[in-house]
Design an enzyme around this catalytic site. Structure first.
Site, PDB file in Angstrom:
ATOM      1  N   SER A 157       0.856  -1.192   0.000  1.00  0.00           N
ATOM      2  CA  SER A 157       0.000   0.000   0.000  1.00  0.00           C
ATOM      3  C   SER A 157       0.887   1.235   0.000  1.00  0.00           C
ATOM      4  CB  SER A 157      -0.888   0.017   1.242  1.00  0.00           C
ATOM      5  OG  SER A 157      -0.148   0.444   2.375  1.00  0.00           O
ATOM      6  N   ASP A 158       0.309   2.382  -0.274  1.00  0.00           N
ATOM      7  CA  ASP A 158       1.030   3.623  -0.002  1.00  0.00           C
ATOM      8  C   ASP A 158       0.849   3.925   1.492  1.00  0.00           C
ATOM      9  OD1 ASP A 158       2.556   5.907  -0.247  1.00  0.00           O
ATOM     10  OD2 ASP A 158       1.524   6.617  -2.030  1.00  0.00           O
ATOM     11  N   TYR A 159       1.496   4.959   1.930  1.00  0.00           N
ATOM     12  CA  TYR A 159       1.562   5.348   3.340  1.00  0.00           C
ATOM     13  C   TYR A 159       0.155   5.470   3.954  1.00  0.00           C
ATOM     14  CZ  TYR A 159       4.230   7.653   7.138  1.00  0.00           C
ATOM     15  OH  TYR A 159       4.854   7.975   8.315  1.00  0.00           O
ATOM     16  N   THR A 160      -0.204   4.520   4.761  1.00  0.00           N
ATOM     17  CA  THR A 160      -1.528   4.452   5.428  1.00  0.00           C
ATOM     18  C   THR A 160      -2.716   4.450   4.463  1.00  0.00           C
ATOM     19  OG1 THR A 160      -1.712   6.862   5.800  1.00  0.00           O
ATOM     20  CG2 THR A 160      -0.688   5.580   7.557  1.00  0.00           C
TER      21      THR A 160
END
Lengths: 755, 755
Positions: free
Chosen positions: A280-283
């Site tokens: 995933s990307d950051y969160t």
């Protein structure tokens, strides 16, 4: 290469090329030993902080989690000794001793920062792009990194979007070539080698099409547009062997990418055959709650089932998957599959063979910020510059002139590296003032700031989030301009370095107004009013709207944000040691109201005349031509190139056949120089509306003054294909027109028939 | 109603409600007699010219073609006597005597021009919209028209697009209600009645989403977005019984609408059950050549097979279908089906019973431009105005003040009717100067032009294509401003009528810059600088970007282009005879860089605070808040309304159940007035990203000064449904939040659970 390394390399090679069912025995054996909690632990990517976070959360209790087998990888940790501490925690203190992936955002150079990616793309030099990313990999791996969150291959056609700086521009063909070159540069031929790292293709998918150019905003487009315009670079990066993909923040067809099964499984794995892992990307997993898809448990289950393997920072997987398994909302097989993909990446990286592979304490000094690396960064920067205008052939400057070097970016070390260079060191950057002195030590150079980047303290505060980028002078704007004008009057020539501070572009740095800030516009006008010749060195991370400045009798050299060797490279070009050869990889609009604007637009049913003459009931505006200020592919040289004798080797071809275009390019000016010969194709008639033309080939060629060369570019059968309404990749028989020239307005053309 | 008429009406009714297989015996009998050439002839819609063409082609040899049975309908012919000539050619001189459809562009009134549709929509008064379109039908049919190219129900979220003036704004729910009201108004309950005409729903589909706000430009969006946001008004118009559809100029999923089988057959007929006929837009069939779909024969065949029944002006059907039939590229059945649909429309209109049904020479005088009609137009205009700002409660003005009436639109008869009023008569329009005198005869009103609409003669030339809209004064701009300022200083109050000339919006009138032109901005500032109270009467066909003007200490009354009674209606409101009640039906951005901007946007995964406070790594801009200048639904009154006691009748409901919201609205100000009570719903969690909120109900309510009323709005099960990823229309269980208030920023809220 040791025998063992060769064996791993061969295994890797065969793994990537094999069908999805092939398994790596070591990984399978390990999976057998793992508890469900340990499997879930591998899906967890954390950052202990210390670097620059791009979200609001930083991981806590990282050490304890590593020991507990709850961490699959880290990022934001660097340096062999620091990484070793973390790696030892995993290897020696967790039950199964599984090593960690060590990620990093090496976006445009590790410590030897080179131009922002949009600038790098303007070189149109795939060899240089590969060299650049090779260097980045060599430096990053020397510092213990084995996984890089790059390349960003998002097509971007909206210069309001700040993150356009981080990609390769608007074109799927050029974007694909650059994506390939970057993956090759990072990964080399052997992912287990000490100087290569896993690439991570981002942001899958369509992140660059954020609505209204506002970062993280919703994305919407038809499948036909996705396949023809936005997806090709991701596919090209995959085909070049990219080991991992990162999901994007946006939704695709109404479902956030991080939880989009069609995207991550049906398309990426089933249709395209991707065998690596998806992070995933950051969160971005957690952010599916804000998207409106459910609570953390629900979105975590959704993401896993969609095909997400690793959860960056948010710990949604870590904290809810077991519960979802117990409640029958996910299956053990789904968790195992994700875990397997993460472990396979570690295996392929050689981490199982030697978890400390990248942790040689002697390497940083040997490999990082070397003389050779800085020389390459300087070369890359010079090759990225685009000469937009050169009134009266003002550039290059002679080294014996008296120069007034003016502008808020002329002596601003803090603004040289460009956006998203968290591993770089601002203090090492060479300013333009320094570069001028280095390259032209005997030239009289007088400096004045002349203006603030912006006079607005509120704006400056937003831009200065990572450090002082806009420093508002204690003097009044009027006093600054006066000083600059006085200096200009006392000089032979003015070089004004103006434009955007670094954090005026990049992530979460979108602008609704992409003109040069007023403070600097006033300065430019005042300098031009002195009557002295003025060269603008324009610094930005995006196309700017510069209709007024472009009308002034000036030279304009677009230098993006050039990186650590900024000043030297700019001086090289300004003084003619390198003849600029860069070409725009994104269209420059006349004004924000023309956005989106890109060269491969559709003709429409009521096309306006190419002359831009207004005609009622044609597709145009009352107050602006349809044409941009500067087209895709545009860039001048200190010399001139002439195109002639354009011909195709056949008048018609059959399906599956190639056709070659040949043109003679002559350097008719007074400088040696490089030209990017560009070839565009128009499919005259097809079952879905064709773009007016599409880039399908290019060659960067060096020509000595007076030299001419015959250039041949071959169109493969695939170059004539497109995705039709049924999303089949086909070519349709009929006429094609081929254009060749110096930019996307190329007028030399020939036609052929595809039978 | 005669017995025969009742019979026809019943047949019609049963026809529309029956399944697709039901046939009208008279039509079937006629079809039996027709040659293939005669069938093709019915598919041909021509214009003999004389009216305003919206393309470059005007039909030739119309008379001969009618006699030869090569014409199915005409437009651009009006007046019972003129139409009779044409109709007699068809009935008496063609072999089978099939009468013609007589079409017209009655967009906002026939001769009694009422506000542009965007203005009309701002009334939020469905009864008035129906009355308006009824009046238009009464007038048009009196003049021999039996088919109207209206309503335009295209959702538009890009104010650069000039044709936003012709629709009902950005919202699918409100747009659907207005589409229904307009179809009912035009068609009544009996299409064969002498005062009703066939409606034609346009432009199918998605025309309002033209890329970059440039008219006729390409359109692209996902199916999910189409179904949820753009298609509902077309569907609502169909369900209200609309007899015909017009295709749009743009492509949909890469295929021009005019040749798009998915659109015209799979969706419109098979899925939605449409039984009427489909006509192309003006030469849009031929324009598929420019789109890149093939030559005239190819695109004509493609369009017929896609489901197009009638070809407007281009004669592609007339000149190529027979050849295509001979070559096996289309079937006779396809031609017959299209012909049947055209004939059925004529039957339903009662034209077979009496081809001269609409040709009563006495009707024009009786029905057109009557006192009652003009009174209705005046009422409609007053109801369309939106009070944007009212600094110091400047409005309404007392009738005994000394007024400086200033501005290029204050005394400009040519700019009152608004865009696309080809049947209207500019010379009948009441100017603001006249209206003020009519309504406040004892008030001292001094007039000065003050500024040109624009000082740019090139721009003026483009805008003046249908007549003098921008007349550049012989005096200098400075002299004009000086005169106005002198007048202002010598008055109690200034009313400045500024904004757009009529053809600055409308078809092929897109703007990249939608601010008030500089000439007028300077005038406004100069007037405000006098210190006199200033009321701006703002005229435009679109939202304008007015951030600076909105900050000034002024009143702003947005009046669109009000129609033939412009001046009287504006005076009614300015002097308080009518208290303004209009509400914006499209969001007003702060600047062009925010476009597209609309209230029902997605939350994103990283929403910015509602406060507009900047936070890094949130979805926002560096240089502009996310919020618009003025939200959808916004509009002030001379009085104040307070909302209280908002409650739902249930806390949870089951699938298929309704829920009612009740709120008390009190008029707490000093004037009687009307308020549009608006209800918005947010689906908190669902399988595709939900909009932040969506309009799902409204009620326009009149409250006397001091009065309060309890308002109840009921949500039906369908109001909670959306189209999911599989394009199924479903509701998903979970929490919903309901907001009620005076505009789309409404903060009063309650939640309920759908089980």
């Amino acid at each position: 290469m040791s025998t063992k390394k060769i064996v791993i390399a061969l295994v890797v090679l065969s793994f990537w090329r094999a069908n999805a069912q092939q398994r790596i025995p070591e990984v399978e054996a390990l999976l057998q030993k793992m508890t469900i909690e340990e499997k879930i632990g591998q899906l967890n990517l954390l950052t202990p902080g210390g670097g620059v976070a791009t979200g609001e959360v930083v991981s806590k209790n990282v050490e304890a989690k590593i020991k507990a087998g709850q961490v699959g990888g880290l990022f934001g940790v660097a340096g062999p000794d620091k990484v070793r501490v973390a790696q030892e925690l995993a290897v020696k203190e967790s039950r199964l001793g599984i090593p960690l992936l060590i990620g990093s955002d090496v976006i445009h150079g590790y410590k030897t920062t080179y131009p922002i990616p949009l600038g790098l793309s303007a070189s149109w030099d795939m060899e240089l792009v590969e060299q650049a990313t090779q260097m980045a990999a060599r430096e990053a791996t020397a510092d213990g990194i084995n996984w890089n969150f790059s390349p960003m291959v998002d097509i971007a056609r909206d210069p309001r979007w700040g993150r356009i700086a981080e990609g390769a521009g608007e074109d799927p063909y050029l974007g694909s070539r650059i994506a390939e070159a970057m993956v090759k540069g990072y990964q080399g031929n052997d992912l287990a080698a000490a100087h290569t790292m896993l690439a991570c293709v981002k942001h899958f998918a369509l992140y660059g099409a954020a609505e209204a150019g506002r970062d993280y905003h919703s994305v919407d487009m038809s499948k036909v547009k996705m396949f023809n315009q936005y997806l090709p670079p991701y596919k090209a990066a995959l085909d070049a062997g990219a080991a991992s993909f990162m999901t994007s923040f946006n939704d695709v067809d109404g479902i956030p990418a991080t939880g989009n099964k069609w995207l991550l499984t049906d398309l990426l794995r089933d249709q395209w055959g991707f065998k690596g892992f998806v992070v995933s990307d950051y969160t971005s997993l957690n952010e599916m709650i804000a998207h409106g898809l459910g609570d953390l448990q629900a979105v975590s289950a959704l993401a896993l089932k969609a095909g997400l393997d690793m959860d960056m920072v948010g710990e949604g997987f870590l904290t809810t998957l077991k519960k979802s398994l117990d409640e029958g909302k996910v299956t053990e097989e789904e968790i195992t599959s994700a875990c397997r993909r993460v472990l396979e990446a570690k295996y392929i990286s050689g981490l199982f063979e030697d978890p400390y592979r990248y942790l040689d304490s002697k390497r940083p000094e040997k490999d990082i910020l070397t003389k050779e690396n800085r020389a390459l960064a300087r070369k890359l920067a010079a090759h990225s510059f685009v000469l937009l205008k050169n009134e009266n052939q003002l550039l290059p400057l002679q080294k014996n002139k008296k120069i007034a070097l003016i502008g808020p970016l002329a002596d601003s070390r803090n603004n040289m590296l460009g956006t998203w260079a968290p591993t770089g060191d601002v203090s090492l950057a060479v300013t333009i003032r320094e570069g001028f002195k280095n390259v032209a030590p005997n030239t009289t150079i007088q400096y004045a700031k002349g203006a603030n980047v912006s006079d607005d303290p509120e704006f400056a505060k937003k831009v200065n989030v990572f450090g002082p980028r806009i420093e508002i002078d204690r003097r009044s704007p009027e006093v600054m301009v006066e000083e600059a004008v006085a200096l200009a009057k006392n000089s032979d020539v003015v070089v004004a370095v103006v434009g955007e501070a670094t954090e005026m572009t990049g992530e979460a740095a979108s602008r609704t107004d992409i003109s040069i800030p007023d403070s600097q516009k006033k300065l430019i006008q005042a300098l031009v009013n002195t009557g002295k010749p003025v060269a603008l060195v324009l610094m930005s991370g995006r196309p700017l709207t510069i209709p007024e400045e472009f009308e002034l009798p000036v030279a304009i050299l677009q230098v993006w944000h050039p990186g650590v060797e900024a000043g030297n490279a700019i001086a090289d070009v300004v003084f003619g040691d390198y003849n600029p050869s860069g070409k725009l990889t994104v269209t420059w609009p006349r004004n924000v109201g023309q956005i989106p604007i890109y060269y491969s637009t559709k003709n429409t049913g009521r096309p306006a005349p190419e002359s831009d003459e207004f005609q009622k009931f044609r597709s145009n505006y009352l107050d602006s031509p349809n044409s941009p200020l500067l087209p895709f592919g545009y860039g001048l040289s200190y010399t001139q190139f002439e195109y002639s004798d354009f011909k195709l080797d056949k008048q018609s071809i059959g399906q599956g056949e190639s056709i070659s275009a040949t043109v003679t390019v002559a350097n008719t000016g007074n400088f040696d120089g490089e030209e990017v010969v560009q070839l565009y194709v128009k499919d005259m008639v097809r079952s879905i509306t064709p773009p007016k033309r599409e880039l399908k080939g290019f060659q960067k060629v060096f020509l000595k003054k007076g030299e001419k060369k015959e250039i041949t570019i071959t169109l493969s059968p695939d170059d004539l294909k497109f995705y039709n309404s049924q999303l089949e990749f086909v070519s349709e028989s009929g006429e094609f027109e081929v254009f060749v020239g110096t930019n996307s307005d190329a007028q030399l053309s020939q036609t052929f028939i595809l039978k």
